[in-house]
Design a protein around this motif. Structure first.
Motif, mmCIF file in Angstrom:
data_model
loop_
_atom_site.group_PDB
_atom_site.id
_atom_site.type_symbol
_atom_site.label_atom_id
_atom_site.label_comp_id
_atom_site.label_asym_id
_atom_site.label_seq_id
_atom_site.Cartn_x
_atom_site.Cartn_y
_atom_site.Cartn_z
ATOM 1 N N UNK A 89 28.238 40.378 -5.178
ATOM 2 C CA UNK A 89 28.111 39.900 -6.552
ATOM 3 C C UNK A 89 28.310 38.392 -6.557
ATOM 4 N N UNK A 90 27.327 37.671 -7.085
ATOM 5 C CA UNK A 90 27.348 36.205 -7.072
ATOM 6 C C UNK A 90 27.301 35.667 -8.500
ATOM 7 N N UNK A 91 28.184 34.715 -8.797
ATOM 8 C CA UNK A 91 28.222 34.094 -10.113
ATOM 9 C C UNK A 91 27.955 32.596 -9.977
ATOM 10 N N UNK A 92 26.971 32.052 -10.700
ATOM 11 C CA UNK A 92 26.779 30.596 -10.683
ATOM 12 C C UNK A 92 28.032 29.900 -11.207
ATOM 13 N N UNK A 93 28.351 28.763 -10.616
ATOM 14 C CA UNK A 93 29.552 28.030 -11.024
ATOM 15 C C UNK A 93 29.532 27.698 -12.514
ATOM 16 N N UNK A 94 28.359 27.424 -13.071
ATOM 17 C CA UNK A 94 28.277 27.126 -14.500
ATOM 18 C C UNK A 94 28.822 28.271 -15.342
#
Length: 496
Positions: free
Chosen positions: A443-448
């Protein structure tokens, strides 16, 4: 014990998408210095074990990491000057007569100091690097030196002897530009050295690097200039067809990327050695590699070069099976992810499944109203990588704010369906939680989105040529409560 690449996606992991350029920096772009190490520490602190970047190659003037001067060379903008100062290769004061010295000149200065000051062992390491990477570095260094000589014009505009790689002309050019070539080779040596040092530090913190390669290369690149026979060019080495995608979610007229298409028959002659070499380089730099526009390995959208948009193109088959077999045979432990967004056919899915490659699931695409939407969290399979959005999407807060009333009610209803009636809706926190709660192994979340930022912090808007790739974050944007909240949801969902 350090895990092998093969087991990286065999367990539930959490990660963050942040390009190197988006790191905080006193310069105009983030780099591989102290802030990169600090970001690794941040990932370790919140319990995340994957750092995903965009392509790290050397871009053109628009700074797009998907249009680069080489499929192999690293971006010199990412070199940490502070690290070179610590090595004694640069003076602390980097200006002369009140004018800021360019990074290119500073790297040239560092090369001079390197030849004078460093130990013989380090100079041998440089020579070893040049020898090992000669299969791409020799042509790239000459290409860049010539590009500088001809005022940064594309190779197709160079005098005929240079454009067509006349043997005597290039031999003479290597002599005349020997110093410039050496500086370019040294710059790549420094980039690779700094990158691999950061990667080793990340591994010591149980953080793994997740890279991204554009499926196509830029026409104005060392790759096309050095091996034009590997691309679909006419007798004058001009493109007859260019790459892109037909109309889709992002654009009503499609996307005309303008890259040359591969001459797959020519590539197959030597067992796709150019591709294998390219993947070997990425495999050394990253623990996981995403193939952007994976569907282009099954069939790619070919647009007549004379067309201004991508509408009037056609799908042309590509030898994805043979190519992936060659890559896997040469690099059996490589860990690949397929970017399978857009128009995906049964044949593309079959190719991905044949090589057991995880696909991508984007929650911003989930709420179309159809129960069988593959991006809805309850439909997401284990062998996949889930995101709130990618670098091509709006930030999740920006996306949510732009939804019409009916769409927003659909999103809100789905969120409430998995919570108590008293749950207070919070965006992007609720979508982030859904990504981490999903079945996806990664699961990957953009830093923004971790920072809950709006549309003004978007990284890229597909189909546009300006205002992209410039976003950077500031540690002041991250509150202690945000970091704690992310750490808690990562732990709660059994990720690391």
């Amino acid at each position: 014990m350090k895990r092998t690449n093969l087991s990286l996606l065999d367990q539930r992991r959490a990660g963050v998408l942040l390009h190197i350029s988006s790191l905080p920096s006193a310069n105009y772009v983030g780099d591989l210095g102290a802030e990169a190490y600090r970001f690794v520490d941040f990932l370790n602190t919140i319990g995340a074990s994957v750092w995903q970047t965009l392509p790290i190659n050397m871009p053109h003037a628009d700074n797009s990491p998907y249009q680069c001067l080489s499929a192999f060379a690293g971006n010199p903008d990412f070199i940490s000057l502070e690290a070179l100062q610590a090595q004694g290769l640069l003076l602390r004061k980097a200006d002369t007569d009140g004018l800021i010295t360019s990074k290119t000149q500073l790297l040239a200065n560092a090369y001079e100091a390197f030849n004078i000051r460093v130990e013989k062992q380090e100079q041998l390491a440089f020579k070893k690097f040049c020898k090992k990477q000669a299969h791409w570095l020799d042509d790239f260094a000459l290409f860049l030196a010539l590009r500088n000589k001809f005022n940064h014009s594309g190779w197709s505009y160079w005098p005929e002897a240079y454009k067509n790689r006349d043997v005597k002309t290039l031999k003479q050019a290597r002599k005349e530009l020997a110093h410039e070539i050496a500086v370019i080779q040294f710059t790549q040596f420094i980039f690779f050295t700094q990158w691999l040092a950061l990667k080793a530090y990340a591994a010591s913190k149980n953080v793994y690097f997740f890279g991204d390669i554009p499926i196509f290369v830029a026409y104005d690149s060392a790759d096309v200039w050095a091996q034009p026979h590997l691309f679909k060019l006419d007798s004058n080495k001009n493109m007859e067809v260019v790459a892109g995608v037909p109309p889709d979610y992002f654009s009503e007229t499609g996307q005309r990327w303008g890259n040359p298409h591969y001459n797959w028959d020519a590539m197959a002659v030597d067992g796709f050695s150019w591709w294998v070499s390219r993947m070997a380089t990425q495999n050394a730099l990253f623990d996981i590699v995403r193939i952007d526009h994976f569907r282009g390995l099954e069939a790619a959208w070919e647009i007549p070069a004379s067309e201004d948009t991508a509408i009037n193109g056609q799908w042309v088959l590509a030898p994805g099976d043979a190519l992936l077999a060659a890559i896997k045979n040469a690099l059996p432990k490589i860990c690949l992810v397929a970017e399978d967004l857009g128009i995906i056919t049964a044949e593309v899915d079959a190719l991905r499944h044949q090589y057991n490659l995880p696909g991508m699931k984007i929650l911003q695409f989930a709420f179309s109203g159809q129960e069988d939407n593959p991006y809805l969290p309850h439909n997401i399979e284990v062998n996949s990588v889930a995101y709130t959005g990618t670098h091509d999407n709006d930030t999740t807060l920006g996306w949510y704010n732009a939804l019409d009333e009916q769409q927003r009610e659909m999103v809100d209803a789905y969120i409430r369906s998995s919570h108590s009636e008293k749950h207070e809706l919070s965006m992007p926190a609720d979508l982030i939680a859904m990504v981490f709660e999903s079945n996806s192994q990664l699961a990957i979340i953009p830093m923004q989105d971790l920072l809950a930022l709006d549309s003004t912090h978007r990284m890229n808007t597909p189909g546009t040529c300006t205002g992209n790739w410039h976003w950077r974050f500031n540690w002041l944007q991250l509150s202690a409560s945000q970091a704690k909240s992310i750490a808690e949801v990562i732990a709660r969902t059994g990720r690391h």
